[in-house]
Design a protein around this motif. Structure first.
Motif, PDB file in Angstrom:
ATOM      1  N   VAL A  31     -27.760   3.757  -3.533  1.00  0.00           N
ATOM      2  CA  VAL A  31     -26.454   3.189  -3.658  1.00  0.00           C
ATOM      3  C   VAL A  31     -25.906   2.482  -2.214  1.00  0.00           C
ATOM      4  CG1 VAL A  31     -23.892   3.722  -4.089  1.00  0.00           C
ATOM      5  CG2 VAL A  31     -25.517   5.076  -5.164  1.00  0.00           C
ATOM      6  N   TYR A  32     -25.428   1.490  -2.272  1.00  0.00           N
ATOM      7  CA  TYR A  32     -25.036   0.563  -1.233  1.00  0.00           C
ATOM      8  C   TYR A  32     -23.337   0.836  -1.016  1.00  0.00           C
ATOM      9  CZ  TYR A  32     -23.313  -3.706   1.100  1.00  0.00           C
ATOM     10  OH  TYR A  32     -22.655  -4.456   1.923  1.00  0.00           O
ATOM     11  N   LEU A  33     -23.211   1.350  -0.039  1.00  0.00           N
ATOM     12  CA  LEU A  33     -21.592   1.560   0.372  1.00  0.00           C
ATOM     13  C   LEU A  33     -21.208   0.786   1.685  1.00  0.00           C
ATOM     14  CD1 LEU A  33     -18.928   2.868   0.168  1.00  0.00           C
ATOM     15  CD2 LEU A  33     -19.789   4.777   1.450  1.00  0.00           C
ATOM     16  N   ASP A  34     -20.311  -0.324   1.250  1.00  0.00           N
ATOM     17  CA  ASP A  34     -20.110  -1.608   2.176  1.00  0.00           C
ATOM     18  C   ASP A  34     -18.620  -1.164   2.810  1.00  0.00           C
ATOM     19  OD1 ASP A  34     -19.438  -3.577   3.664  1.00  0.00           O
ATOM     20  OD2 ASP A  34     -19.560  -4.992   2.055  1.00  0.00           O
ATOM     21  N   THR A  35     -18.795  -0.344   3.795  1.00  0.00           N
ATOM     22  CA  THR A  35     -17.300   0.058   4.515  1.00  0.00           C
ATOM     23  C   THR A  35     -16.657  -0.925   5.239  1.00  0.00           C
ATOM     24  OG1 THR A  35     -18.226   0.769   6.577  1.00  0.00           O
ATOM     25  CG2 THR A  35     -18.379   2.268   4.691  1.00  0.00           C
ATOM     26  N   GLY A  36     -17.434  -1.945   5.695  1.00  0.00           N
ATOM     27  CA  GLY A  36     -16.915  -2.987   6.199  1.00  0.00           C
ATOM     28  C   GLY A  36     -15.707  -3.795   5.345  1.00  0.00           C
ATOM     29  N   ALA A  37     -16.360  -3.770   3.981  1.00  0.00           N
ATOM     30  CA  ALA A  37     -15.420  -4.240   3.016  1.00  0.00           C
ATOM     31  C   ALA A  37     -14.355  -3.593   2.939  1.00  0.00           C
ATOM     32  CB  ALA A  37     -16.214  -4.657   1.567  1.00  0.00           C
ATOM     33  N   MET A  38     -14.337  -2.325   2.834  1.00  0.00           N
ATOM     34  CA  MET A  38     -13.176  -1.293   2.551  1.00  0.00           C
ATOM     35  C   MET A  38     -12.157  -1.824   3.608  1.00  0.00           C
ATOM     36  SD  MET A  38     -15.354   2.233   1.739  1.00  0.00           S
ATOM     37  CE  MET A  38     -13.992   3.054   1.145  1.00  0.00           C
ATOM     38  N   TYR A  39     -12.642  -1.902   4.937  1.00  0.00           N
ATOM     39  CA  TYR A  39     -11.434  -2.199   6.057  1.00  0.00           C
ATOM     40  C   TYR A  39     -11.149  -3.654   5.818  1.00  0.00           C
ATOM     41  CZ  TYR A  39     -12.549   2.077   8.458  1.00  0.00           C
ATOM     42  OH  TYR A  39     -12.643   3.700   8.445  1.00  0.00           O
ATOM     43  N   LEU A  63      -1.115   3.106   2.036  1.00  0.00           N
ATOM     44  CA  LEU A  63      -2.146   3.876   1.765  1.00  0.00           C
ATOM     45  C   LEU A  63      -2.246   4.810   0.748  1.00  0.00           C
ATOM     46  CD1 LEU A  63      -3.001   4.155   5.861  1.00  0.00           C
ATOM     47  CD2 LEU A  63      -4.488   2.798   4.003  1.00  0.00           C
ATOM     48  N   SER A  64      -1.099   5.385   0.666  1.00  0.00           N
ATOM     49  CA  SER A  64      -1.049   6.376  -0.415  1.00  0.00           C
ATOM     50  C   SER A  64      -1.215   5.780  -1.917  1.00  0.00           C
ATOM     51  CB  SER A  64       0.367   7.085  -0.438  1.00  0.00           C
ATOM     52  OG  SER A  64       0.709   8.087  -1.195  1.00  0.00           O
ATOM     53  N   ASP A  65      -0.658   4.462  -1.979  1.00  0.00           N
ATOM     54  CA  ASP A  65      -0.539   3.951  -3.441  1.00  0.00           C
ATOM     55  C   ASP A  65      -1.824   2.950  -3.611  1.00  0.00           C
ATOM     56  OD1 ASP A  65       1.966   4.678  -3.741  1.00  0.00           O
ATOM     57  OD2 ASP A  65       2.966   2.855  -2.940  1.00  0.00           O
ATOM     58  N   LEU A  66      -2.623   3.139  -2.427  1.00  0.00           N
ATOM     59  CA  LEU A  66      -3.890   1.931  -2.475  1.00  0.00           C
ATOM     60  C   LEU A  66      -4.886   2.430  -3.669  1.00  0.00           C
ATOM     61  CD1 LEU A  66      -5.777  -0.119  -1.173  1.00  0.00           C
ATOM     62  CD2 LEU A  66      -6.470   1.619   0.340  1.00  0.00           C
ATOM     63  N   GLU A  67      -5.321   1.777  -4.531  1.00  0.00           N
ATOM     64  CA  GLU A  67      -6.507   1.871  -5.315  1.00  0.00           C
ATOM     65  C   GLU A  67      -7.732   0.996  -5.083  1.00  0.00           C
ATOM     66  OE1 GLU A  67      -5.143   1.478  -9.352  1.00  0.00           O
ATOM     67  OE2 GLU A  67      -3.614   2.993  -9.406  1.00  0.00           O
ATOM     68  N   LEU A  68      -8.439   1.478  -4.412  1.00  0.00           N
ATOM     69  CA  LEU A  68      -9.640   0.480  -3.799  1.00  0.00           C
ATOM     70  C   LEU A  68     -10.786   0.889  -4.423  1.00  0.00           C
ATOM     71  CD1 LEU A  68     -10.661  -1.615  -1.704  1.00  0.00           C
ATOM     72  CD2 LEU A  68     -11.287   0.780   0.068  1.00  0.00           C
ATOM     73  N   ARG A  69     -11.397  -0.245  -5.171  1.00  0.00           N
ATOM     74  CA  ARG A  69     -12.465   0.058  -5.973  1.00  0.00           C
ATOM     75  C   ARG A  69     -13.872  -1.226  -5.532  1.00  0.00           C
ATOM     76  NH1 ARG A  69     -13.927  -1.892 -11.044  1.00  0.00           N
ATOM     77  NH2 ARG A  69     -12.033  -2.824 -11.466  1.00  0.00           N
ATOM     78  N   LEU A  70     -15.113  -0.475  -5.436  1.00  0.00           N
ATOM     79  CA  LEU A  70     -16.021  -1.364  -5.068  1.00  0.00           C
ATOM     80  C   LEU A  70     -17.091  -1.454  -6.399  1.00  0.00           C
ATOM     81  CD1 LEU A  70     -17.195  -0.348  -1.479  1.00  0.00           C
ATOM     82  CD2 LEU A  70     -15.725  -2.048  -2.299  1.00  0.00           C
ATOM     83  N   GLU A  71     -17.284  -2.529  -6.846  1.00  0.00           N
ATOM     84  CA  GLU A  71     -17.910  -2.617  -8.207  1.00  0.00           C
ATOM     85  C   GLU A  71     -19.193  -3.405  -8.021  1.00  0.00           C
ATOM     86  OE1 GLU A  71     -17.456  -4.948 -12.508  1.00  0.00           O
ATOM     87  OE2 GLU A  71     -15.532  -4.608 -10.916  1.00  0.00           O
ATOM     88  N   VAL A  80     -14.833  -6.175  -4.841  1.00  0.00           N
ATOM     89  CA  VAL A  80     -14.057  -5.629  -4.280  1.00  0.00           C
ATOM     90  C   VAL A  80     -12.570  -5.652  -4.865  1.00  0.00           C
ATOM     91  CG1 VAL A  80     -12.987  -5.002  -1.870  1.00  0.00           C
ATOM     92  CG2 VAL A  80     -15.129  -5.820  -2.141  1.00  0.00           C
ATOM     93  N   TRP A  81     -11.812  -4.573  -5.333  1.00  0.00           N
ATOM     94  CA  TRP A  81     -10.837  -4.737  -6.061  1.00  0.00           C
ATOM     95  C   TRP A  81      -9.647  -3.876  -5.048  1.00  0.00           C
ATOM     96  CZ3 TRP A  81     -10.434  -7.262 -10.727  1.00  0.00           C
ATOM     97  CH2 TRP A  81     -11.318  -7.547 -11.486  1.00  0.00           C
ATOM     98  N   VAL A  82      -8.646  -4.386  -4.972  1.00  0.00           N
ATOM     99  CA  VAL A  82      -7.339  -3.881  -4.408  1.00  0.00           C
ATOM    100  C   VAL A  82      -6.169  -3.960  -5.478  1.00  0.00           C
ATOM    101  CG1 VAL A  82      -5.681  -3.897  -2.565  1.00  0.00           C
ATOM    102  CG2 VAL A  82      -8.283  -4.146  -2.060  1.00  0.00           C
ATOM    103  N   ASN A  83      -5.794  -2.550  -5.925  1.00  0.00           N
ATOM    104  CA  ASN A  83      -4.632  -2.385  -6.845  1.00  0.00           C
ATOM    105  C   ASN A  83      -4.786  -3.382  -7.852  1.00  0.00           C
ATOM    106  OD1 ASN A  83      -3.771  -0.598  -4.746  1.00  0.00           O
ATOM    107  ND2 ASN A  83      -2.418  -1.827  -3.947  1.00  0.00           N
ATOM    108  N   GLY A  84      -6.207  -3.440  -8.485  1.00  0.00           N
ATOM    109  CA  GLY A  84      -6.224  -4.156  -9.769  1.00  0.00           C
ATOM    110  C   GLY A  84      -6.632  -5.482  -9.712  1.00  0.00           C
TER     111      GLY A  84
END
Length: 231
Positions: A31-39, A63-71, A80-84
């Motif tokens: 699995v590829y995890l792009d942590t840079g994209a997360m920041y 940050l509490s409300d954050l929904e971060l998804r890597l697809e 990269v999805w942030v809060n939909g």
């Protein structure tokens, strides 16, 4: 054993970590995890909310409300999805690049994303890239690589990337200055600074093709983790 292995690839901005990590993951079936994209995604969120880059109750709430998804997509790409909202292209702009180091230095941001990264890596079987993957996020990773290149080479690659994306292109001297500045910010931040892990293998990629870099990391993986005679 190898199916649960973690490969940590760290290095400075513009070293080609994302491209290399994605291709290493594809080659090894991990699995590829792009942590840079997360920041970058959190940086985009703060900019979109017009929040100052500092610790605050508003940041904690975001940050509490954050929904971060890597697809994952075909060919190893990721959305990269942030809060939909799909922010895949927005997080690669010059404004995000200029702001991400300061956001990544905030303790609350690092704590939130490090916890999420560790959850994603709990069962192993992934290749992750960033600044502190082998030192802070996955210090027990089976293989650690410090991927780097000279500032001039990283500026050249950044220029080529901007051209490919059709984005505004600063001159190379400005790009070199921006990269030097980001290196300084990343390596001197108080929380999880950029540095080479003591047990990391260093790879200076000047003059190497992407395929050559990928092959070197795959070779290290095979030599370190595969049983003798395995093919």
């Amino acid at each position: 054993m190898t199916n649960s292995a973690i490969i940590a690839i760290d290095g400075p901005a513009g070293a080609g970590k994302s491209t290399v990590t994605r291709q290493v993951a594809m080659r090894l079936g991990l699995v590829y995890l792009d942590t840079g994209a997360m920041y970058r995604a959190v940086t985009w969120l703060l900019q979109s909310l017009d929040l100052p880059v500092q610790e605050s109750k508003a940041l904690q709430q975001a940050l509490s409300d954050l929904e971060l998804r890597l697809e994952a997509q075909q060919q190893g790409d990721q959305l990269v999805w942030v809060n939909g909202k799909n922010v895949t292209e927005q997080i690669r702009t010059a404004e995000i690049t200029a702001g991400v180091s300061a956001v990544a230095a905030l303790p609350s941001v690092r704590n939130a994303l490090t916890a999420q990264q560790r959850r994603l890596g709990a069962s192993g079987g992934l290749v992750a890239e960033g600044r502190d993957i082998g030192t802070a996020v996955f210090p027990n990773a089976e293989l650690k690589v410090y991927l780097t290149a000279t500032v001039a080479e990283r500026a050249r690659r950044r220029s080529a990337d901007l051209i490919q994306r059709g984005l505004p292109l600063p001159d190379l001297k400005q790009l070199e200055q921006e990269i030097n500045t980001r290196d300084q910010l990343d390596s001197t931040r108080a929380v999880a600074p950029l540095c080479k892990a003591a047990d990391a293998l260093e790879l200076v990629s000047d003059g190497m093709s992407i395929e050559q870099v990928v092959q070197q990391i795959v070779s290290w993986y095979e030599a370190k983790l595969l049983p003798p005679g395995f093919s």
